[in-house]
Design a protein around this motif. Sequence first.
Motif, mmCIF file in Angstrom:
data_model
loop_
_atom_site.group_PDB
_atom_site.id
_atom_site.type_symbol
_atom_site.label_atom_id
_atom_site.label_comp_id
_atom_site.label_asym_id
_atom_site.label_seq_id
_atom_site.Cartn_x
_atom_site.Cartn_y
_atom_site.Cartn_z
ATOM 1 N N LEU B 23 34.774 26.974 44.657
ATOM 2 C CA LEU B 23 36.144 27.169 45.150
ATOM 3 C C LEU B 23 36.186 27.496 46.632
ATOM 4 O O LEU B 23 36.979 26.934 47.387
ATOM 5 N N GLU B 36 42.006 32.961 40.347
ATOM 6 C CA GLU B 36 41.509 31.599 40.207
ATOM 7 C C GLU B 36 40.033 31.599 39.809
ATOM 8 O O GLU B 36 39.604 30.849 38.927
ATOM 9 N N ASP B 39 39.698 32.809 36.197
ATOM 10 C CA ASP B 39 40.091 31.768 35.257
ATOM 11 C C ASP B 39 38.996 30.715 35.128
ATOM 12 O O ASP B 39 38.706 30.243 34.034
#
Lengths: 214, 214
Positions: B23, B36, B39
């Motif tokens: 990410l 994020e 998750d």
Amino acid sequence: MTIAPLKNEPSSRDRILDVAEELFARRGYSGVGMKEVADGVGLGKSSVFHHFKSKAELYAAVCIRILARIEDRFVRSLAAGGTPAVRLDRCVGDLLDVLAEHPTHARLLLRSMFEDDDLPDDGPEGRAVYEAVGGILEPFSSLLKEGMSAGEFRLASVSHVMLLLIGPIVFPFASGEFGQQVLGKDVFDAAQVRRLKSELLDLVRVGLHAPSAE
Amino acid sequence: MTIAPLKNEPSSRDRILDVAEELFARRGYSGVGMKEVADGVGLGKSSVFHHFKSKAELYAAVCIRILARIEDRFVRSLAAGGTPAVRLDRCVGDLLDVLAEHPTHARLLLRSMFEDDDLPDDGPEGRAVYEAVGGILEPFSSLLKEGMSAGEFRLASVSHVMLLLIGPIVFPFASGEFGQQVLGKDVFDAAQVRRLKSELLDLVRVGLHAPSAE
DNA sequence: ACTCATTCCGACCGATCGGTCGGTTGGTCG
DNA sequence: CGACCAACCGACCGATCGGTCGGAATGAGT
């Protein structure tokens, strides 16, 4: 006159662009808040939204302005005559000059390549960015091809060489504190720029030159 | 055993690092939320904060892991014998290999140079990053100096050449969609990597070689 | 059985995010 | 004069941000 703001004082729009360019270059798209931009200009946040209807649009406008400046100098440098080798030398040098003159440019340029998610790729601004990039890459590609078929450059894959060459041109001026740490001096200092340019031109000249034929 | 989690299943900590690396590489430090990350791993946000006490620490951990992987391969490659020219060839090639094998590395590395604001520069993590970078740059610098004094490389400013060389090594694998657009194919495709490597090695070999003496 | 540490979670916090809204200037027209 | 308009502002919106807290499982050590 509403169509001619020919005053010396830069318009609010331009000042917003200036501040945003500086901030985006330093902290990236999502690292900068619109409030921060507004404060930097000395306006309220909602006034910034009056000039640019969204953050993405402001970012795109900043990128387009930079690309336009670079493209302008680059095509002018390319248009001037000479053999492919001479032209390559000159336009790589000029490219370095633009990046050295505007310390925000290289960094923002590199960032915008990473953060393609942030740009509204399908909108009209995304299209403009795309075309500006093409306007720089295509003549550069042509120059390399021309030089190779003329026997001045050694034969190589044009696209791979292009991708490689962008690195040493853009990276040093985007490297910020890291570059300063490596060199021991400010990368944007005139002497360092001169040094960097001469080393890069040496490397490119020799590295691309055709080995046997002259 | 608490000290030996020798299972094949990666620990939650490692899986967090994997997701965060992916990410952070794609959207940058401030573009990624802890939610994020959580998750992506399949955990709650507070569980991530159990393993890393802050976002900055997680980011630093990701950077350190990457730098360690690179440093490991690099020093191993450098330690193997040969003339400076041979060793330069081999370790630049190996460097490209690491970056090609882990598509997130080059991008995250470049990003971390820009976002020095985000890293807690004075903390112990910042120190670790600093040392890892030094562990890579210093032997590289020594190699260049050695090659020059041995007459294998042309005389040049070591620091400027280093700063220049980082560009073409790291940039192509960090360029993402842009690189794909230039090449017409995926940058991380095996054939493209081979092509890129051979072009870069050609450029470096010739570009650094001493002109007169052999 | 009792303890203790590890791992995880839902609920919550204050702050900030991008963006909107209604309204107020000040200047330029007809 | 009144109409219009670009420029600007403060207040506000829902959502999300990084981070905290108390507690619920789980399992190993004794």
